[in-house]
Scaffold this motif. Structure first.
Motif, PDB file in Angstrom:
ATOM      1  N   ASP A   2       2.875   7.206  17.944  1.00 39.43           N
ATOM      2  CA  ASP A   2       2.242   6.001  18.467  1.00 39.43           C
ATOM      3  C   ASP A   2       1.024   5.707  17.612  1.00 39.43           C
ATOM      4  OD1 ASP A   2       4.082   5.934  20.495  1.00 39.43           O
ATOM      5  OD2 ASP A   2       2.733   6.701  22.028  1.00 39.43           O
ATOM      6  N   GLY A   3       0.910   4.482  17.176  1.00 38.93           N
ATOM      7  CA  GLY A   3      -0.215   4.100  16.343  1.00 38.93           C
ATOM      8  C   GLY A   3      -0.032   2.716  15.766  1.00 38.93           C
ATOM      9  N   TYR A   4      -0.357   2.578  14.483  1.00 37.84           N
ATOM     10  CA  TYR A   4      -0.310   1.279  13.811  1.00 37.84           C
ATOM     11  C   TYR A   4       0.378   1.426  12.457  1.00 37.84           C
ATOM     12  CZ  TYR A   4      -3.378  -0.204  17.482  1.00 37.84           C
ATOM     13  OH  TYR A   4      -3.893  -0.493  18.725  1.00 37.84           O
ATOM     14  N   ALA A   5       1.427   0.646  12.261  1.00 41.63           N
ATOM     15  CA  ALA A   5       2.106   0.605  10.968  1.00 41.63           C
ATOM     16  C   ALA A   5       1.285  -0.293  10.048  1.00 41.63           C
ATOM     17  CB  ALA A   5       3.518   0.048  11.136  1.00 41.63           C
ATOM     18  N   ALA A   6       1.015   0.207   8.850  1.00 43.01           N
ATOM     19  CA  ALA A   6       0.156  -0.529   7.921  1.00 43.01           C
ATOM     20  C   ALA A   6       0.531  -0.187   6.487  1.00 43.01           C
ATOM     21  CB  ALA A   6      -1.313  -0.168   8.182  1.00 43.01           C
ATOM     22  N   ARG A   7      -0.165  -0.811   5.564  1.00 44.00           N
ATOM     23  CA  ARG A   7      -0.024  -0.502   4.143  1.00 44.00           C
ATOM     24  C   ARG A   7      -1.051   0.577   3.796  1.00 44.00           C
ATOM     25  NH1 ARG A   7       0.301  -4.251   0.052  1.00 44.00           N
ATOM     26  NH2 ARG A   7      -1.955  -4.190   0.069  1.00 44.00           N
ATOM     27  N   ALA A   8      -0.618   1.653   3.170  1.00 47.94           N
ATOM     28  CA  ALA A   8      -1.525   2.748   2.813  1.00 47.94           C
ATOM     29  C   ALA A   8      -2.689   2.249   1.967  1.00 47.94           C
ATOM     30  CB  ALA A   8      -0.765   3.866   2.095  1.00 47.94           C
ATOM     31  N   ALA A   9      -2.430   1.286   1.101  1.00 48.10           N
ATOM     32  CA  ALA A   9      -3.495   0.745   0.256  1.00 48.10           C
ATOM     33  C   ALA A   9      -4.617   0.126   1.094  1.00 48.10           C
ATOM     34  CB  ALA A   9      -2.922  -0.298  -0.704  1.00 48.10           C
ATOM     35  N   ASP A  10      -4.268  -0.409   2.266  1.00 51.49           N
ATOM     36  CA  ASP A  10      -5.270  -1.043   3.133  1.00 51.49           C
ATOM     37  C   ASP A  10      -6.094  -0.033   3.926  1.00 51.49           C
ATOM     38  OD1 ASP A  10      -4.488  -3.565   2.307  1.00 51.49           O
ATOM     39  OD2 ASP A  10      -3.199  -3.918   4.044  1.00 51.49           O
ATOM     40  N   VAL A  11      -5.566   1.170   4.123  1.00 52.37           N
ATOM     41  CA  VAL A  11      -6.280   2.158   4.944  1.00 52.37           C
ATOM     42  C   VAL A  11      -6.756   3.355   4.123  1.00 52.37           C
ATOM     43  CG1 VAL A  11      -5.169   1.472   7.103  1.00 52.37           C
ATOM     44  CG2 VAL A  11      -4.109   3.244   5.700  1.00 52.37           C
TER      45      VAL A  11
END
Length: 84
Positions: A2-11
């Motif tokens: 459970d969490g947030y799918a994102a772009r690794a470059a953004d985080v």
């Protein structure tokens, strides 16, 4: 996870704020894709959306409306499991 799918470059350089553009329930695909500065709330068993390459666990985030703040960086592929 459970969490947030994102772009690794953004985080990669947390803390960072991302716009939440939708949710990914378990067993369901996400209609659309994750772009720069965006994330989707994802639940265990949800399909990682196109454009996303990491899942930030909810324990290192805070949410305010449609904005999620990620307090800890997450690398590419983290918390993502292959399809079974």
């Amino acid at each position: 996870m459970d969490g947030y799918a994102a772009r690794a470059a953004d985080v990669a350089d947390a803390p960072v704020r991302l716009k939440v553009i939708g949710e990914v329930p378990a067993g369901r695909p996400f209609e659309g894709s994750i772009g720069t500065g965006q994330a989707a709330r994802i639940f265990t068993g949800g399909f990682v959306p196109d454009g996303a390459d990491t899942v930030v666990i909810q324990e290192v985030t805070t949410r305010d409306g449609d904005i999620v703040e990620v307090q800890k960086s997450t690398s590419k592929g983290r918390n993502v499991r292959p399809k079974a």
